[in-house]
Design a protein around this motif. Structure first.
Motif, PDB file in Angstrom:
ATOM      1  N   LEU A   1      -3.925  -1.132   6.068  1.00  0.00           N
ATOM      2  CA  LEU A   1      -2.739  -1.645   6.871  1.00  0.00           C
ATOM      3  C   LEU A   1      -3.006  -3.312   6.959  1.00  0.00           C
ATOM      4  CD1 LEU A   1      -1.686   0.967   9.395  1.00  0.00           C
ATOM      5  CD2 LEU A   1      -0.498   0.462   7.502  1.00  0.00           C
TER       6      LEU A   1
ATOM      7  N   CYS B   1      -2.262  -5.246   3.842  1.00  0.00           N
ATOM      8  CA  CYS B   1      -0.996  -5.246   3.071  1.00  0.00           C
ATOM      9  C   CYS B   1      -0.021  -5.845   3.889  1.00  0.00           C
ATOM     10  CB  CYS B   1      -0.549  -3.721   3.018  1.00  0.00           C
ATOM     11  SG  CYS B   1       0.066  -3.005   4.692  1.00  0.00           S
TER      12      CYS B   1
ATOM     13  N   VAL C   1       0.833  -1.005   0.049  1.00  0.00           N
ATOM     14  CA  VAL C   1       0.016  -0.023   0.017  1.00  0.00           C
ATOM     15  C   VAL C   1       0.965   1.072   0.146  1.00  0.00           C
ATOM     16  CG1 VAL C   1      -0.410   0.042   2.455  1.00  0.00           C
ATOM     17  CG2 VAL C   1      -1.874   1.163   1.092  1.00  0.00           C
TER      18      VAL C   1
ATOM     19  N   ALA D   1       3.801  -1.231   3.877  1.00  0.00           N
ATOM     20  CA  ALA D   1       3.404   0.015   3.696  1.00  0.00           C
ATOM     21  C   ALA D   1       4.375   1.273   3.324  1.00  0.00           C
ATOM     22  CB  ALA D   1       2.629   0.517   4.834  1.00  0.00           C
TER      23      ALA D   1
ATOM     24  N   LEU E   1      -6.972   4.225   6.411  1.00  0.00           N
ATOM     25  CA  LEU E   1      -5.535   3.655   6.548  1.00  0.00           C
ATOM     26  C   LEU E   1      -5.493   2.319   7.394  1.00  0.00           C
ATOM     27  CD1 LEU E   1      -2.468   3.952   6.598  1.00  0.00           C
ATOM     28  CD2 LEU E   1      -2.415   5.463   8.470  1.00  0.00           C
TER      29      LEU E   1
ATOM     30  N   VAL F   1       0.868   5.187   0.799  1.00  0.00           N
ATOM     31  CA  VAL F   1       0.003   6.050   1.613  1.00  0.00           C
ATOM     32  C   VAL F   1       0.209   7.520   1.426  1.00  0.00           C
ATOM     33  CG1 VAL F   1      -1.027   6.520   3.892  1.00  0.00           C
ATOM     34  CG2 VAL F   1      -0.301   4.137   3.148  1.00  0.00           C
TER      35      VAL F   1
END
Lengths: 183, 307
Positions: B213, B216, B160, B219, B209, B162
């Motif tokens: 999280l 994944c 991911v 991150a 988020l 972010v």
């Protein structure tokens, strides 16, 4: 399998040479406590491995052994042929060791020159020696000579080349081929 | 430079096999960098100009070190102390530098497409070190290398990205690179910072988020690029940090370990808290370390016209 060549070394002959190499090296380096064998990628690895087995059988214990890729130290990067490195596996410092560089064929000497530089990047060896199966006479472009060789070949002014083919770690055929284009 | 000129303008122009070659060769360089003597003479007859029209710490130092380790001659140039301030155009600046026999140009520029533009007008190999909000290929390559080093493989892993996806060249290059290597990619951030139609690149989108999280394995936390934002995309940094900042509480709520990455520079306490950035989950400093090996690999292969 090449079709237009002659066999330079028979299997039996190669085995004898390997035995001779092993005995010569043991005579000079004895216990191998301060000596390491380093095969050159890609084609020196098989020979170096076979030699290591031979020596370990004779002295009854394992010896320091490494595989070296010298691509980053070549003198012809960006000059046509593309060189992709193979892994180097040297898990010891070469500092103060006797290093025996092993390759199958000694031709122009340029690979050996870059291999010496590559070995030096792992430490400062006490001494570096060169062992090759086939020494091609009169073809050197640098002042480099082998300390140990299996057989001499004179192919001056021909387009011939030498090919060493390994099937298993002790099964080898060495060919003299007529035309470079076969590679 | 008489042969076909090859460049590294972005990940988009690369094939999977080329990326794999770069990563494999970087492994060799990474080993070399562990040896007592870290230099090779491979590029000793090559001159490289580092042209930085935008601020940089890591990328610039990393490229410079990579070039020095490869034995190249280098010239450093930054726009703040140059004739660009006197009104010289990009092509004129570069051509003047090239007339001093330079083979490669590593360039960072605030305008997207600056490297592509340059590659069409000058006779040298170009390496993109970040062009505006477009691509930052070597960052994506070193991120992929770091994931591979940590997790063994990239294929099938869930990554991911972010934060400020809209203004991030790292995000775009990472998406191209990770997708090509078989990873699943998600982007996560406030809706205002996620570009429209980004799902067309084959990525998932999340605005939460905690959910991202949970999904994944890795991150990658991005910085809010305030210097590229000409309007407000969220009410306050404090709110952003509450909703999208990664702290230890968030990590502890997960029932698994994930790997934390950040391309730098970090804004501690905004997108990532200090306890996470300095934790064992974080591979931020390994990314920086790997950057040198990956850039050596790129320069080495480019010098051989392999890319």
């Amino acid at each position: 399998m090449p079709n237009k060549g002659k066999i330079l070394l028979s299997l039996d002959h190669t085995k004898l040479i390997l035995k001779r190499f092993a005995l010569e090296l043991i005579e000079k380096h004895q216990s191998f406590d301060e000596t390491a064998i380093i095969g050159l990628q890609p084609r020196g690895i098989e020979l170096a491995n076979a030699l290591r087995l031979e020596i370990e059988n004779l002295i009854g214990r394992s010896i320091k052994f490494g595989e070296l890729d010298h691509t980053f130290f070549r003198d012809d990067i960006g000059r046509g042929e593309i060189h992709i490195p193979k892994p180097s596996k040297i898990n010891f410092s070469t500092e103060s060791l006797n290093i025996i560089i092993v390759d199958d064929v000694l031709f122009t000497g340029r690979s050996v020159r870059s291999a010496i530089d590559a070995v030096m990047s792992f430490g400062r060896p006490k001494r570096i020696e060169l062992l090759v199966l086939v020494e091609r006479l009169f073809e050197r472009e640098l002042p480099i000579k082998p300390d140990y060789y299996g057989v001499l070949v004179d192919s001056r002014n021909t387009n011939n080349y030498v090919r060493v083919e390994w099937e298993a770690s002790n099964e080898v055929q060495v060919w003299l081929l007529e035309n470079k284009d076969h590679e | 430079m008489s042969k076909n000129v090859h460049h590294l303008l972005g990940i988009k122009g690369l094939e999977k096999g080329q990326i794999e070659t770069i990563l494999d060769t970087a492994t060799n360089f990474s080993e070399l960098l562990q040896a007592p003597v870290k230099k090779t003479p491979a590029l000793r007859d090559i001159t490289i100009a580092n042209l930085f029209f935008e601020n940089s710490t890591r990328t610039r130092v990393s490229f410079e070190l990579a070039e020095k380790r490869l034995g190249a001659d280098i010239i450093n140039f930054s726009s703040s102390s140059s004739s660009v301030k006197k009104g010289e155009t990009l092509i004129d600046t570069v051509n003047n530098i090239l007339s001093m026999k330079v083979d490669m140009v590593v360039m960072r520029h605030p305008a997207p497409g600056a490297c592509l533009f340059l590659s069409k007008h000058i006779n040298a190999q170009i390496v993109n070190a970040g062009d505006g909000t477009h691509e930052h290929p070597t960052q994506a390559l070193l991120d992929a290398f770091s994931i591979k080093q940590k997790l063994g493989d990239i294929s099938g892993k869930k990554v991911v990205i972010v934060g400020d996806i809209k203004h991030s060249r790292v995000a775009l290059s990472n998406i191209y690179c990770l997708k090509m290597l078989g990873a699943e990619v998600m982007v996560c951030g406030p809706a205002t910072l996620i570009p429209k139609h980004i799902e067309k690149l084959g990525v998932k989108i999340s605005y939460n988020l905690d959910e991202a999280l949970k999904w994944c394995d890795v991150a990658n936390m991005l910085r809010i690029q305030l210097e590229r934002q000409d309007q407000r995309f969220f009410p306050s940094l404090r709110e952003y940090s509450t909703l999208y900042g990664l702290d230890l509480n968030r990590l502890n709520k997960l029932d698994k370990e994930i790997t934390i990455m950040h391309p730098g520079p970090i804004n501690r306490g905004v997108e990532i808290s200090s306890d996470v950035a300095d934790s064992q989950h974080s591979i931020i400093l390994q990314q920086v370390e790997n950057g040198v090996a990956v850039r050596m690999s790129v320069l080495f292969l480019l010098a051989q016209h392999k890319l």
